[in-house]
Design a protein around this motif. Structure first.
Motif, PDB file in Angstrom:
ATOM      1  N   MET A   1      35.023  67.377  35.279  1.00  0.00           N
ATOM      2  CA  MET A   1      34.951  65.926  35.428  1.00  0.00           C
ATOM      3  C   MET A   1      35.818  65.261  34.365  1.00  0.00           C
ATOM      4  N   ALA A   2      36.848  64.546  34.796  1.00  0.00           N
ATOM      5  CA  ALA A   2      37.718  63.846  33.856  1.00  0.00           C
ATOM      6  C   ALA A   2      37.144  62.472  33.550  1.00  0.00           C
ATOM      7  N   LEU A   3      36.994  62.195  32.265  1.00  0.00           N
ATOM      8  CA  LEU A   3      36.480  60.903  31.839  1.00  0.00           C
ATOM      9  C   LEU A   3      37.580  60.129  31.120  1.00  0.00           C
ATOM     10  N   PRO A   4      37.520  58.800  31.158  1.00  0.00           N
ATOM     11  CA  PRO A   4      38.553  57.988  30.510  1.00  0.00           C
ATOM     12  C   PRO A   4      38.614  58.246  28.998  1.00  0.00           C
ATOM     13  N   THR A   5      39.793  58.113  28.458  1.00  0.00           N
ATOM     14  CA  THR A   5      39.972  58.229  27.011  1.00  0.00           C
ATOM     15  C   THR A   5      40.286  56.876  26.386  1.00  0.00           C
ATOM     16  N   THR A   6      40.140  55.828  27.188  1.00  0.00           N
ATOM     17  CA  THR A   6      40.303  54.454  26.722  1.00  0.00           C
ATOM     18  C   THR A   6      39.002  53.704  26.967  1.00  0.00           C
ATOM     19  N   SER A   7      38.579  52.912  26.000  1.00  0.00           N
ATOM     20  CA  SER A   7      37.306  52.198  26.120  1.00  0.00           C
ATOM     21  C   SER A   7      37.321  51.196  27.265  1.00  0.00           C
ATOM     22  N   THR A   8      36.159  50.979  27.870  1.00  0.00           N
ATOM     23  CA  THR A   8      36.002  49.983  28.926  1.00  0.00           C
ATOM     24  C   THR A   8      36.284  48.589  28.389  1.00  0.00           C
ATOM     25  N   ALA A   9      37.063  47.808  29.130  1.00  0.00           N
ATOM     26  CA  ALA A   9      37.263  46.395  28.804  1.00  0.00           C
ATOM     27  C   ALA A   9      36.124  45.606  29.432  1.00  0.00           C
ATOM     28  N   VAL A  10      35.587  44.617  28.698  1.00  0.00           N
ATOM     29  CA  VAL A  10      34.460  43.837  29.203  1.00  0.00           C
ATOM     30  C   VAL A  10      34.819  42.356  29.254  1.00  0.00           C
ATOM     31  N   THR A  11      34.309  41.678  30.276  1.00  0.00           N
ATOM     32  CA  THR A  11      34.589  40.254  30.465  1.00  0.00           C
ATOM     33  C   THR A  11      33.336  39.391  30.345  1.00  0.00           C
ATOM     34  N   PHE A  12      32.166  40.000  30.136  1.00  0.00           N
ATOM     35  CA  PHE A  12      30.935  39.202  30.043  1.00  0.00           C
ATOM     36  C   PHE A  12      30.921  38.244  28.854  1.00  0.00           C
ATOM     37  N   PRO A  13      31.622  38.532  27.725  1.00  0.00           N
ATOM     38  CA  PRO A  13      31.574  37.555  26.627  1.00  0.00           C
ATOM     39  C   PRO A  13      32.086  36.178  27.021  1.00  0.00           C
ATOM     40  N   ALA A  14      32.993  36.115  28.000  1.00  0.00           N
ATOM     41  CA  ALA A  14      33.507  34.826  28.472  1.00  0.00           C
ATOM     42  C   ALA A  14      32.650  34.253  29.591  1.00  0.00           C
ATOM     43  N   SER A  21      37.959  46.176  39.764  1.00  0.00           N
ATOM     44  CA  SER A  21      38.586  47.191  38.934  1.00  0.00           C
ATOM     45  C   SER A  21      38.520  48.533  39.649  1.00  0.00           C
ATOM     46  N   PRO A  22      39.489  49.420  39.409  1.00  0.00           N
ATOM     47  CA  PRO A  22      39.414  50.744  40.021  1.00  0.00           C
ATOM     48  C   PRO A  22      38.345  51.614  39.372  1.00  0.00           C
ATOM     49  N   VAL A  23      37.759  52.488  40.162  1.00  0.00           N
ATOM     50  CA  VAL A  23      36.800  53.464  39.645  1.00  0.00           C
ATOM     51  C   VAL A  23      37.571  54.577  38.938  1.00  0.00           C
ATOM     52  N   LEU A  24      37.237  54.798  37.674  1.00  0.00           N
ATOM     53  CA  LEU A  24      37.935  55.817  36.885  1.00  0.00           C
ATOM     54  C   LEU A  24      37.200  57.148  36.863  1.00  0.00           C
ATOM     55  N   ALA A  39      37.684  50.454  34.831  1.00  0.00           N
ATOM     56  CA  ALA A  39      38.553  50.063  33.717  1.00  0.00           C
ATOM     57  C   ALA A  39      38.075  48.783  33.046  1.00  0.00           C
ATOM     58  N   GLU A  40      37.599  47.823  33.846  1.00  0.00           N
ATOM     59  CA  GLU A  40      37.167  46.518  33.324  1.00  0.00           C
ATOM     60  C   GLU A  40      35.932  46.077  34.084  1.00  0.00           C
ATOM     61  N   THR A  41      34.942  45.560  33.349  1.00  0.00           N
ATOM     62  CA  THR A  41      33.684  45.194  34.002  1.00  0.00           C
ATOM     63  C   THR A  41      33.105  43.899  33.460  1.00  0.00           C
ATOM     64  N   PRO A  42      32.408  43.126  34.320  1.00  0.00           N
ATOM     65  CA  PRO A  42      31.649  41.967  33.844  1.00  0.00           C
ATOM     66  C   PRO A  42      30.241  42.349  33.392  1.00  0.00           C
ATOM     67  N   PHE A  43      29.828  43.596  33.614  1.00  0.00           N
ATOM     68  CA  PHE A  43      28.459  44.017  33.294  1.00  0.00           C
ATOM     69  C   PHE A  43      28.268  44.189  31.785  1.00  0.00           C
ATOM     70  N   HIS A  44      27.142  43.698  31.303  1.00  0.00           N
ATOM     71  CA  HIS A  44      26.740  43.892  29.910  1.00  0.00           C
ATOM     72  C   HIS A  44      25.849  45.128  29.825  1.00  0.00           C
ATOM     73  N   PRO A  45      26.310  46.178  29.119  1.00  0.00           N
ATOM     74  CA  PRO A  45      25.464  47.370  28.985  1.00  0.00           C
ATOM     75  C   PRO A  45      24.507  47.244  27.814  1.00  0.00           C
ATOM     76  N   LEU A  46      23.424  47.964  27.865  1.00  0.00           N
ATOM     77  CA  LEU A  46      22.486  47.982  26.748  1.00  0.00           C
ATOM     78  C   LEU A  46      23.172  48.581  25.527  1.00  0.00           C
ATOM     79  N   ASP A  47      23.025  47.917  24.384  1.00  0.00           N
ATOM     80  CA  ASP A  47      23.530  48.433  23.115  1.00  0.00           C
ATOM     81  C   ASP A  47      22.458  49.341  22.528  1.00  0.00           C
ATOM     82  N   HIS A  48      22.724  50.635  22.500  1.00  0.00           N
ATOM     83  CA  HIS A  48      21.703  51.590  22.070  1.00  0.00           C
ATOM     84  C   HIS A  48      21.389  51.482  20.582  1.00  0.00           C
TER      85      HIS A  48
END
Length: 292
Positions: A1-14, A21-24, A39-48
């Motif tokens: 399973m290949a996973l991205p090596t670049t962090s997800t871009a997030v748009t929820f702060p705005a 976005s394409p599925v990576l 690659a880019e999401t409006p979803f806010h993930p839980l901060d662990h």
């Protein structure tokens, strides 16, 4: 399973609640749940590391089907390909050698999730739930500044101050913060350490009704200003250090924060506060915002 090596871009702060976005990648998480990485999401993930605001939920439309996003958690990929999720991540949040991912946890996926990799996805956050959580988070921050102001006379030593120049009771005493769609709960430890720093807790429980009234009165004044709330965003990456700002009458209130927020204080009609002491002598603050 290949996973991205670049962090997800997030748009929820705005304030974004939709995006495309394409599925990576489509990893199966250690608990067996399927997930999607884009690659880019409006979803806010839980901060662990400080899980105060719950994750967004909603749907993702991809490959001709609509899939329910029932959770969104933080994952990370190390330089050697190590994949870890939430509390199992072995490095400090934001470590630049790791890629930080928003993992959109799905209720179910028909067929093989890997078939979705490369397909364009439409992401839609539950906007009403987001608005309620944003109201709770903004209320939590302005409560902290109001509480600092009202409790300032109880300090007999100089301590760290907040951005408005008042003793930062919230930062020095908080142990836990949790939000839901109805508001927030903040727990403060008032023990030997805080007293050594100079906080006077004498008659605190007896004085709570008066403290609450002062806090609510100050908050009511602030809400009437309809002050702008904005998020300072240094970059689009999930773990970028974002800062919450609000132009209160006494100055620019600001604090580091990775959550979502309202755009103005006028979006709140009122803010009710409850202050109580817990069984261990700590202070519990509940906020119950009413949206306009």
């Amino acid at each position: 399973m290949a996973l991205p090596t670049t962090s997800t871009a997030v748009t929820f702060p705005a304030g974004a609640t939709t995006g495309g976005s394409p599925v990576l990648a489509a990893p199966v998480l250690p608990d067996g749940r399927p997930a999607l990485v884009v690659a880019e999401t409006p979803f806010h993930p839980l901060d662990h590391t400080w899980p105060d605001q719950p994750a967004d939920t909603g749907v993702v439309r991809v490959g001709g089907v609509e899939l329910a996003v029932v959770d969104c958690v933080t994952g990370a990929v190390g330089p050697d390909g190590t994949f870890a999720v939430a509390e199992e991540i072995p490095v400090r949040r934001g470590d630049e050698e790791w890629a930080w991912l928003a993992l959109h946890v799905l209720d179910a996926v028909p067929g093989d999730p890997a078939d979705l990799v490369g397909a364009p996805a439409e992401l839609v956050v539950d906007a009403e739930r987001r608005a309620a959580l944003s109201a709770a988070h903004t209320s939590c921050h302005i409560l902290a500044f109001a509480l600092n102001a009202v409790l300032a006379p109880r300090w007999r030593k100089e301590v760290r101050t907040d951005s408005l120049g008042r003793p930062d009771f919230d930062n020095l005493a908080i142990t836990r913060s949790r939000m839901d769609e109805s508001g927030s709960r903040d727990d403060y430890r008032i023990g030997k350490s805080l007293r050594k720093k100079g906080f006077t807790a004498d008659d605190l429980e007896a004085d709570l009704p008066g403290i609450r009234d002062e806090v609510e009165a100050l908050l009511a004044q602030w809400l009437k200003t309809d002050a702008e709330v904005r998020i300072e965003v240094p970059g689009p990456a999930l773990t970028a250090r974002r800062v919450w700002h609000c132009g209160l009458p006494d100055g620019d209130a600001h604090v580091a924060c990775g959550g979502s927020h309202l755009g103005r204080l006028g979006e709140l009609r009122s803010l009710a506060i409850e202050l109580t002491m817990d069984g261990d002598g700590g202070l519990v603050a509940l906020t119950r915002p009413e949206r306009a």
